[in-house]
Design an enzyme around this catalytic site. Structure first.
Site, PDB file in Angstrom:
ATOM      1  N   THR A  74      -8.141   3.779   8.317  1.00 29.45           N
ATOM      2  CA  THR A  74      -9.355   2.955   8.393  1.00 29.45           C
ATOM      3  C   THR A  74      -9.430   2.291   9.771  1.00 29.45           C
ATOM      4  OG1 THR A  74      -8.787   2.461   6.105  1.00 29.45           O
ATOM      5  CG2 THR A  74     -10.698   1.328   7.022  1.00 29.45           C
TER       6      THR A  74
ATOM      7  N   ARG B 126      -9.234   8.062  -1.120  1.00 30.46           N
ATOM      8  CA  ARG B 126     -10.190   8.547  -0.116  1.00 30.46           C
ATOM      9  C   ARG B 126     -11.045   9.659  -0.698  1.00 30.46           C
ATOM     10  NH1 ARG B 126      -8.820   6.777   5.385  1.00 30.46           N
ATOM     11  NH2 ARG B 126     -10.558   8.113   5.948  1.00 30.46           N
TER      12      ARG B 126
ATOM     13  N   HIS C  54      -3.702  -4.277   7.660  1.00 31.94           N
ATOM     14  CA  HIS C  54      -3.775  -3.166   8.602  1.00 31.94           C
ATOM     15  C   HIS C  54      -2.890  -3.397   9.822  1.00 31.94           C
ATOM     16  CE1 HIS C  54      -5.699   0.707   9.274  1.00 31.94           C
ATOM     17  NE2 HIS C  54      -5.275   0.486  10.493  1.00 31.94           N
TER      18      HIS C  54
ATOM     19  N   ASN D 106       0.859  -1.189   0.000  1.00 32.24           N
ATOM     20  CA  ASN D 106       0.000   0.000   0.000  1.00 32.24           C
ATOM     21  C   ASN D 106       0.899   1.244   0.000  1.00 32.24           C
ATOM     22  OD1 ASN D 106      -1.406   2.268   1.063  1.00 32.24           O
ATOM     23  ND2 ASN D 106      -3.073   0.924   1.660  1.00 32.24           N
TER      24      ASN D 106
ATOM     25  N   HIS E  25       1.070   6.263   1.670  1.00 35.59           N
ATOM     26  CA  HIS E  25       1.847   7.242   2.436  1.00 35.59           C
ATOM     27  C   HIS E  25       3.030   7.807   1.671  1.00 35.59           C
ATOM     28  CE1 HIS E  25      -0.968   6.986   5.526  1.00 35.59           C
ATOM     29  NE2 HIS E  25      -0.780   5.691   5.719  1.00 35.59           N
TER      30      HIS E  25
ATOM     31  N   ARG F  22      -6.813  12.856   0.610  1.00 32.28           N
ATOM     32  CA  ARG F  22      -5.718  13.342   1.457  1.00 32.28           C
ATOM     33  C   ARG F  22      -4.350  12.813   1.016  1.00 32.28           C
ATOM     34  NH1 ARG F  22      -7.033  10.216   7.073  1.00 32.28           N
ATOM     35  NH2 ARG F  22      -9.040  11.211   6.749  1.00 32.28           N
TER      36      ARG F  22
ATOM     37  N   HIS G 100      -5.548   3.568  -1.609  1.00 26.89           N
ATOM     38  CA  HIS G 100      -6.869   3.943  -1.094  1.00 26.89           C
ATOM     39  C   HIS G 100      -7.182   5.344  -1.606  1.00 26.89           C
ATOM     40  CE1 HIS G 100      -9.602   4.389   2.738  1.00 26.89           C
ATOM     41  NE2 HIS G 100     -10.218   4.697   1.613  1.00 26.89           N
TER      42      HIS G 100
ATOM     43  N   GLU H  16      -8.623   0.449  -2.986  1.00 25.53           N
ATOM     44  CA  GLU H  16      -9.481   0.514  -1.790  1.00 25.53           C
ATOM     45  C   GLU H  16     -10.340   1.759  -1.917  1.00 25.53           C
ATOM     46  OE1 GLU H  16      -6.868   0.793   1.518  1.00 25.53           O
ATOM     47  OE2 GLU H  16      -6.101  -1.223   1.267  1.00 25.53           O
TER      48      GLU H  16
ATOM     49  N   GLU I 131     -11.032  -9.198   3.138  1.00 30.66           N
ATOM     50  CA  GLU I 131      -9.752  -8.870   3.768  1.00 30.66           C
ATOM     51  C   GLU I 131     -10.060  -8.620   5.231  1.00 30.66           C
ATOM     52  OE1 GLU I 131      -7.174  -5.996   1.832  1.00 30.66           O
ATOM     53  OE2 GLU I 131      -6.395  -5.325   3.769  1.00 30.66           O
TER      54      GLU I 131
END
Ligand code: PXP
Length: 250
Positions: free
Chosen positions: A102, A46, A197, A8, A11, A50, A44, A71, A150
């Site tokens: 999340t 969003r 996660h 993922n 970031h 962000r 993801h 996602e 998941e």
């Protein structure tokens, strides 16, 4: 077959967005993740944008270097985009604007209420649900004909940290049992099982015997580690942590 690693890279985009800069480049990240052994890229998108932006998704898909797992919240705007983009897979996640990340699994009973929207998405892509380790949610995933689920491993990761800090490992055992039993049910129902996660090089070992586990999606720990040792090396480190030999025990 070993467990697939979905990296993922949200970031990496966070680092770019905090300065509204042009770097770090998401495509450079894609190449380095692939060189490190990633099997998939996960992002993801969003609703508040962000970190990952629409153009990131388009560029990742254009380069098509690795399968892309998108996602997203289960809302019409995102469904329309996913139907247009057709990534390799979509993972439906709950989303609250003020949350840092999340924070819980999706309640599939809410998804069931918008079955037509779900079916329109399922006609275009493979659809997974990000859920808590609960029998009820697994059964709903089957009823909704999702490709798989998941499991939210946040509570497990939290319990792991507590046990490392020397507090009781009772909570950790409970979380692992919850995950493994729900995974066993999911596997018996023919659902694909993934986890994600809060996973780190230190805690993934605890989950390698999860029944049917085929994929882990890991972001924050890999990106944080890459600040110290580089992205490719950080992916290599995580990939070797999840490829340890395993046998099913439940
Ligand atoms: N899987 C899902 C569904 C997520 O929402 C997230 C966080 O965006 C992850 C995996 C990755 O979690 P982490 O960044 O804690 O590794």
């Amino acid at each position: 077959m070993g467990i697939r690693l979905g990296v993922n890279i949200d970031h990496i985009a966070t680092l770019r967005e905090v300065r509204q800069a042009q770097y770090p480049d998401i495509l450079e990240a894609l190449f380095l993740c692939e060189r490190g052994g990633a099997d998939q890229i996960t992002v993801h998108l969003r609703e508040d944008r962000r970190h990952i932006q629409d153009h990131d998704v388009s560029r990742l898909l254009e380069h098509n270097q690795l399968p892309l797992n998108l996602e997203m919240a289960f809302v019409p705007e995102m469904v329309t985009k996913a139907r247009k983009w057709r990534p390799y897979s979509v993972t439906l996640v709950p989303e609250r604007r003020a949350e840092m990340t999340t924070e819980s699994g999706l309640d599939l009973a809410r998804v069931k209420k918008k079955i037509k929207l779900l079916q329109s998405l399922q006609r275009a892509v493979r659809v997974y649900g990000f859920i808590d380790a609960s029998f009820k949610q697994v059964e709903l995933a089957k009823e909704l004909e999702l490709d798989g689920i998941e499991f939210h491993t946040g509570p497990f990761a939290h319990a792991f940290e507590k046990s490392v800090r020397g507090k009781s490992d009772k909570e950790l055992k409970k979380e692992i049992h919850k995950l493994f039993s729900a995974a066993k049910l999911a596997t018996s129902l023919g659902l694909e099982v993934k986890a994600g996660h809060g996973l780190t090089v230190r805690n993934v070992g605890e989950l390698l015997k999860m029944p049917g586990l085929s994929e882990m999606n890991i972001g924050h720990a890999i990106v944080a580690r890459s600040v110290m040792i580089g992205l490719e090396a950080s992916v290599i480190e995580m990939k070797s942590a999840i490829l340890k030999t395993r046998s099913f025990s439940i």
